[in-house]
Design a protein around this motif. Structure first.
Motif, short mmCIF file in Angstrom:
data_model
loop_
_atom_site.label_atom_id
_atom_site.label_comp_id
_atom_site.label_asym_id
_atom_site.label_seq_id
_atom_site.Cartn_x
_atom_site.Cartn_y
_atom_site.Cartn_z
N ASN A 176 0.72 -1.37 -0.23
CA ASN A 176 -0.03 -0.07 -0.01
C ASN A 176 0.78 1.16 -0.22
OD1 ASN A 176 -1.95 2.06 0.39
ND2 ASN A 176 -2.41 1.38 2.44
N PHE A 177 0.80 1.87 -1.23
CA PHE A 177 1.44 3.28 -1.23
C PHE A 177 0.74 4.46 -1.05
CE2 PHE A 177 3.89 0.06 -3.22
CZ PHE A 177 5.05 0.26 -3.05
N ARG A 178 -0.45 4.30 -0.59
CA ARG A 178 -1.47 5.50 -0.71
C ARG A 178 -1.42 5.86 0.88
NH1 ARG A 178 -5.07 5.24 -4.53
NH2 ARG A 178 -5.42 3.08 -5.77
N ASN A 179 -1.53 7.42 0.72
CA ASN A 179 -1.48 8.29 1.99
C ASN A 179 -2.82 7.94 2.76
OD1 ASN A 179 -2.40 10.51 3.68
ND2 ASN A 179 -0.56 11.45 2.84
N PRO A 180 -2.98 7.57 4.08
CA PRO A 180 -4.02 7.09 4.80
C PRO A 180 -5.02 8.33 4.95
CG PRO A 180 -2.07 7.20 6.23
CD PRO A 180 -1.59 7.43 4.88
N GLN A 181 -4.59 9.58 5.11
CA GLN A 181 -5.42 10.66 5.13
C GLN A 181 -6.13 10.96 3.75
OE1 GLN A 181 -2.31 11.10 6.66
NE2 GLN A 181 -3.13 10.41 8.43
N THR A 182 -5.52 10.99 2.52
CA THR A 182 -6.16 11.36 1.22
C THR A 182 -6.44 10.23 0.70
OG1 THR A 182 -3.73 11.17 0.26
CG2 THR A 182 -4.38 13.26 1.34
N GLY A 183 -6.00 9.17 0.65
CA GLY A 183 -6.21 7.78 -0.21
C GLY A 183 -5.51 7.99 -1.40
N GLN A 184 -4.71 8.95 -1.82
CA GLN A 184 -3.75 8.99 -2.84
C GLN A 184 -2.69 8.40 -2.68
OE1 GLN A 184 -5.41 10.34 -5.73
NE2 GLN A 184 -7.14 10.20 -4.55
N ILE A 185 -2.15 8.20 -3.96
CA ILE A 185 -0.42 7.71 -3.94
C ILE A 185 0.39 8.82 -3.84
CG2 ILE A 185 1.13 6.38 -5.21
CD1 ILE A 185 -0.94 4.57 -5.98
N ALA A 186 1.17 8.95 -3.17
CA ALA A 186 1.96 10.15 -2.99
C ALA A 186 3.03 10.26 -3.95
CB ALA A 186 3.04 10.24 -1.76
N GLN A 187 3.02 11.81 -4.44
CA GLN A 187 3.84 11.91 -5.74
C GLN A 187 5.21 11.40 -5.67
OE1 GLN A 187 2.34 13.40 -8.40
NE2 GLN A 187 4.13 12.72 -9.39
N HIS A 188 5.95 11.17 -4.60
CA HIS A 188 6.97 10.60 -4.24
C HIS A 188 7.01 9.40 -4.95
CE1 HIS A 188 10.85 8.74 -2.57
NE2 HIS A 188 9.83 7.84 -2.01
N TRP A 189 6.12 8.46 -4.73
CA TRP A 189 6.17 7.06 -5.09
C TRP A 189 6.04 7.12 -6.66
CZ3 TRP A 189 8.33 3.88 -2.07
CH2 TRP A 189 8.22 4.10 -0.77
N VAL A 190 4.93 7.92 -7.09
CA VAL A 190 4.99 7.78 -8.68
C VAL A 190 6.11 8.26 -9.31
CG1 VAL A 190 3.43 9.38 -10.19
CG2 VAL A 190 2.45 8.59 -8.27
N ASP A 191 6.72 9.51 -8.85
CA ASP A 191 8.19 9.88 -9.45
C ASP A 191 9.11 8.80 -9.43
OD1 ASP A 191 6.99 12.33 -9.95
OD2 ASP A 191 7.77 13.39 -8.34
N LEU A 192 9.20 8.04 -8.19
CA LEU A 192 10.06 6.98 -7.97
C LEU A 192 9.90 6.03 -9.12
CD1 LEU A 192 12.49 5.70 -6.42
CD2 LEU A 192 10.76 4.67 -5.12
N TYR A 193 8.58 5.27 -9.29
CA TYR A 193 8.36 4.39 -10.04
C TYR A 193 8.33 4.79 -11.59
CZ TYR A 193 7.92 1.11 -6.18
OH TYR A 193 8.12 0.32 -5.06
N ARG A 194 7.96 5.91 -11.76
CA ARG A 194 8.16 6.56 -13.40
C ARG A 194 9.54 6.47 -13.50
NH1 ARG A 194 5.44 11.52 -13.29
NH2 ARG A 194 3.40 10.24 -13.45
N GLY A 195 10.58 6.76 -12.77
CA GLY A 195 11.84 6.97 -12.91
C GLY A 195 12.56 5.41 -13.29
#
Length: 99
Positions: free
Chosen positions: A50-69
């Motif tokens: 689970n890479f989702r922020n517990p407050q927002t339910g969204q995947i943090a940009q950090h993880w999106v950027d890391l995996y995109r890289g």
């Protein structure tokens, strides 16, 4: 289980660190290494990552950027391990508290 786990762990030494956290047999990340060492004895269960922020339910940009890289999508809900889940395994017994 410990004797078998140590023997299994010795066969895995020297593999590179797995920076993607996606399970594979060519590299391991910290809790993945421990789970695999004890796998034959079913000490730890794989859990959906689970890479989702517990407050927002969204995947943090950090993880999106890391995996995109790495040229891949965030491995949300893929099987994996994490130390918090592993520490709650019912077969473990607390032997002390660090202060």
């Amino acid at each position: 289980a410990i004797k078998d786990a140590v023997a299994t762990a010795r066969t895995m030494l020297g593999k590179p660190y797995n920076t993607s956290y996606v399970l594979n047999d060519d590299s391991y990340y910290c809790s993945d290494f421990i789970e695999r060492a004890f796998r034959a004895h079913h000490v730890f269960a794989l859990q959906p990552m689970n890479f989702r922020n517990p407050q927002t339910g969204q995947i943090a940009q950090h993880w999106v950027d890391l995996y995109r890289g790495m040229g891949m999508d965030v491995p949300q809900d893929q099987p994996g391990t994490n130390p918090n889940d592993m520490s709650a395994a019912p077969v473990l017994q607390r032997i002390g508290v660090l202060e």
